[in-house]
Write an enzyme that holds these catalytic residues in place. Structure first.
Site, PDB file in Angstrom:
ATOM      1  N   ASP A 104       0.866  -1.178   0.000  1.00  0.00           N
ATOM      2  CA  ASP A 104       0.000   0.000   0.000  1.00  0.00           C
ATOM      3  C   ASP A 104       0.905   1.231   0.000  1.00  0.00           C
ATOM      4  O   ASP A 104       2.119   1.120   0.211  1.00  0.00           O
ATOM      5  CB  ASP A 104      -0.898  -0.009   1.242  1.00  0.00           C
ATOM      6  CG  ASP A 104      -1.987   1.064   1.227  1.00  0.00           C
ATOM      7  OD1 ASP A 104      -2.295   1.591   0.136  1.00  0.00           O
ATOM      8  OD2 ASP A 104      -2.521   1.370   2.300  1.00  0.00           O
TER       9      ASP A 104
ATOM     10  N   TYR B 267      -5.020   4.269   0.527  1.00  0.00           N
ATOM     11  CA  TYR B 267      -6.058   3.379  -0.002  1.00  0.00           C
ATOM     12  C   TYR B 267      -5.650   2.773  -1.347  1.00  0.00           C
ATOM     13  O   TYR B 267      -6.434   2.754  -2.291  1.00  0.00           O
ATOM     14  CB  TYR B 267      -7.404   4.097  -0.107  1.00  0.00           C
ATOM     15  CG  TYR B 267      -7.823   4.832   1.152  1.00  0.00           C
ATOM     16  CD1 TYR B 267      -7.536   4.321   2.414  1.00  0.00           C
ATOM     17  CD2 TYR B 267      -8.509   6.036   1.084  1.00  0.00           C
ATOM     18  CE1 TYR B 267      -7.920   4.990   3.565  1.00  0.00           C
ATOM     19  CE2 TYR B 267      -8.899   6.705   2.236  1.00  0.00           C
ATOM     20  CZ  TYR B 267      -8.591   6.176   3.477  1.00  0.00           C
ATOM     21  OH  TYR B 267      -8.973   6.849   4.619  1.00  0.00           O
ATOM     22  N   HIS B 268      -4.418   2.265  -1.388  1.00  0.00           N
ATOM     23  CA  HIS B 268      -3.904   1.650  -2.612  1.00  0.00           C
ATOM     24  C   HIS B 268      -3.436   0.213  -2.365  1.00  0.00           C
ATOM     25  O   HIS B 268      -2.313  -0.146  -2.705  1.00  0.00           O
ATOM     26  CB  HIS B 268      -2.729   2.471  -3.165  1.00  0.00           C
ATOM     27  CG  HIS B 268      -3.077   3.867  -3.536  1.00  0.00           C
ATOM     28  ND1 HIS B 268      -2.125   4.854  -3.682  1.00  0.00           N
ATOM     29  CD2 HIS B 268      -4.266   4.464  -3.799  1.00  0.00           C
ATOM     30  CE1 HIS B 268      -2.710   5.990  -4.015  1.00  0.00           C
ATOM     31  NE2 HIS B 268      -4.010   5.784  -4.089  1.00  0.00           N
ATOM     32  N   PRO B 269      -4.272  -0.650  -1.785  1.00  0.00           N
ATOM     33  CA  PRO B 269      -3.817  -2.031  -1.550  1.00  0.00           C
ATOM     34  C   PRO B 269      -3.646  -2.785  -2.866  1.00  0.00           C
ATOM     35  O   PRO B 269      -4.425  -2.611  -3.804  1.00  0.00           O
ATOM     36  CB  PRO B 269      -4.947  -2.626  -0.707  1.00  0.00           C
ATOM     37  CG  PRO B 269      -6.163  -1.847  -1.094  1.00  0.00           C
ATOM     38  CD  PRO B 269      -5.671  -0.447  -1.351  1.00  0.00           C
TER      39      PRO B 269
END
Length: 549
Positions: free
Chosen positions: A290, A464-466
């Site tokens: 992330d 919020y970049h998994p």
């Protein structure tokens, strides 16, 4: 319910796959647990903080207590709605750097180098430069995804770019073109004043075809027959059958969860939960990555920030104007200037990203107590920390365990401190002298390594970049989950196509690369020859080996 292809998840990649498969004449059923994306809170770009905090649109996932962030549990929003996370995200459009994809290819994702993916980025885009220049030869002109730029009317947007120039950094007129490195205008998936989600760009046109349909339901597992995926089981006892393939496009959280519920994952863990082991793949759920970031915030000397609209009357007027005309402040995500820089000499491409916003506010909509202010979101792009998604139980209704393991690698601390110090240097330039009143966060009195580490531990937030939890690699790689064509290793008739297959996180926001995966993977699914490789070479700073800027 039966089709040639069953796609699980109507998100960024799933919508693109549905569109391209239906366009090619295949019958498609898309299974989505979430509901409609109707409503102003989703479609109005400026209202972006609302849908990601609404249970009707968001799965509501939280991380496990993060051991290196003081035991805090961080939010991990994922879209539970048509369009998936493209319907609740910040609408920032970043392709990633060319070298990101070259790294993918070098580490086993054959055919995913930048020369391979650039034609697909161009195929998916309709680019609107807004008369501000750029690299037309690098951009698309007739794709489903509209990409635009905000009006940048607020002087703070220009001050941020000018401050970057004064600090000695490059200026770029198109970070999604040849030259990512530098400061310039941000791009957004907004068109004619509306959020241009994957649902608007791809799914709605696909559903107009007679060979594509949408099924609502919670997928509990993939159904196998003699080692081949033949459909999916839904809650309530329903089944959806696939004549050719099942394609998981359910996110970096839900795709590995579904694989494990279906018996594909770390064998001992599955057996301990009483799940049958169809394929022992230890990499399922691992490699979780992330972007972690901090909001470096300043109070403003001048009352020109968006705080002037932070009252119910102004919000109502902005909302009404947007509702009737799709114009005004409601028609932009307000992220309209940005920067990509290298943290040190010896790096060939940027490892720090800035999102500039003329308001001091958090993603949950809470503003700084000081009132008028502005901020830059900043953090390292390529953390070495890795986490894992695992099953909490064998019950499909239970949320999975998500442990990002943020800041677990010692290099992360040095990189994050550097990012904060370089950010302060940008805001200290002459361009911000008329605007900077005081540093709100982390606070100008925090200067030592220990001080900054404590601030990071307390205030760092997920961007919020998994991604990365079903890593793409060569079929003989024991940690790979899918091969370079998205096929799940160890079974037949099953693919994964979403951000979970990223070998390593890309440089920037992930919606664009996730849609890319859907676009490119469709040609593999259809057995088509890939688009001809590009021969465009990205810009690299001529003094990258000796100079940081």
């Amino acid at each position: 319910m039966e089709a040639d292809f069953v796609i699980v998840g109507a998100g960024s990649a799933g919508c693109a796959i549905a569109y391209r498969l239906a366009e090619a004449g295949q019958s498609v059923l898309v299974v989505e647990h979430g509901g409609t994306d109707w409503g102003p809170f989703i479609q109005m770009p400026a209202a972006l903080s609302y849908p990601m905090n609404m249970a009707c649109y968001d799965w509501g996932y939280m991380s496990e207590p993060e051991p290196h962030l003081g035991g805090r549990r961080l939010a991990c929003p994922r879209g539970k709605v048509i369009g998936g996370s493209s319907s609740i995200n910040g609408m920032v459009y970043v392709r990633g750097h060319a070298h990101d994809y070259d790294h993918w290819a070098e580490t086993g994702a054959d055919g995913w180098g930048y020369a391979d993916v650039l034609p697909y980025f161009k195929r998916m885009e309709t680019w609107h430069d807004g008369g501000h220049g750029g690299d037309p030869s690098w951009r698309g002109t007739d794709g489903p995804l509209h990409v635009s730029r905000g009006p940048r009317a607020n002087p703070l947007y220009h001050a941020f770019v000018e401050a970057g120039r004064q600090a000695g950094y490059q200026i770029t007129d198109d970070y999604n073109g040849k030259k990512q490195e530098g400061f310039g205008a941000f791009e957004q998936t907004v068109w004619q004043g509306r959020r241009w989600s994957a649902a608007n760009a791809y799914l709605r046109p696909a559903l107009k075809r007679p060979n594509c349909d949408l099924v609502k339901g919670l997928v509990e597992r993939v159904i196998f027959k003699d080692g081949r995926a033949v459909g999916v089981a839904l809650a309530g006892g329903r089944e959806v059958r696939a004549r050719r393939e099942v394609i998981l496009a359910a996110s970096a959280i839900n795709s590995p969860k579904l694989l494990m519920l279906s018996g594909i994952g770390p064998g001992a863990d599955l057996a301990a939960l009483g799940l049958p082991v169809v394929a022992d793949r230890p990499g399922v759920g691992g490699n979780l990555q992330d972007h972690l970031e901090m909001y470096v915030q300043y109070s403003s000397l001048q009352p020109i920030t968006l705080y002037r609209y932070w009252n119910w009357i102004s919000k109502a007027l902005i909302g009404a104007r947007w509702l009737f005309t799709k114009t005004g402040h409601g028609a932009s995500n307000q992220f309209e200037s940005c920067g990509f820089i290298r943290s040190r000499p010896g790096l060939t491409y940027p490892d720090i990203q800035f999102h500039f916003l003329p308001l001091a506010v958090r993603y949950d909509g809470k503003v700084a107590a000081e009132g008028h202010g502005f901020q830059a979101h900043v953090g390292p792009m390529r953390s070495k920390s890795r986490g894992r998604v695992s099953l909490a139980s064998a019950d499909p209704a239970d949320s999975p365990r998500i442990r990002f393991n943020y800041m677990s690698h010692p290099d992360d601390w040095e990189e994050f401190r550097t990012a904060l110090r370089l950010t302060r240097e940008v805001f200290a330039q002459e361009a911000f002298k008329p605007f900077v009143k005081a540093e709100l966060q982390p606070g100008a009195h925090l200067v030592s390594d220990d001080d900054l580490d404590a601030a990071i531990r307390e205030h760092a937030e997920s961007a919020y970049h998994p991604c990365g939890t079903c890593r793409m690699g060569r079929a003989d790689d024991p940690e790979a989950v899918v091969d370079p064509q998205g096929r799940v290793i160890g079974v037949e008739g099953l693919r994964v196509a979403d951000s979970s297959i990223f070998p390593r996180i890309t440089n920037g926001n992930l919606n664009g690369p996730s849609i890319l995966v859907g676009e490119k993977m469709t040609d593999h699914i259809l057995g088509r020859d890939p688009l001809p490789r590009a021969n465009a070479a990205p810009w690299v700073h001529p003094d990258w080996a000796e100079a940081q800027r």
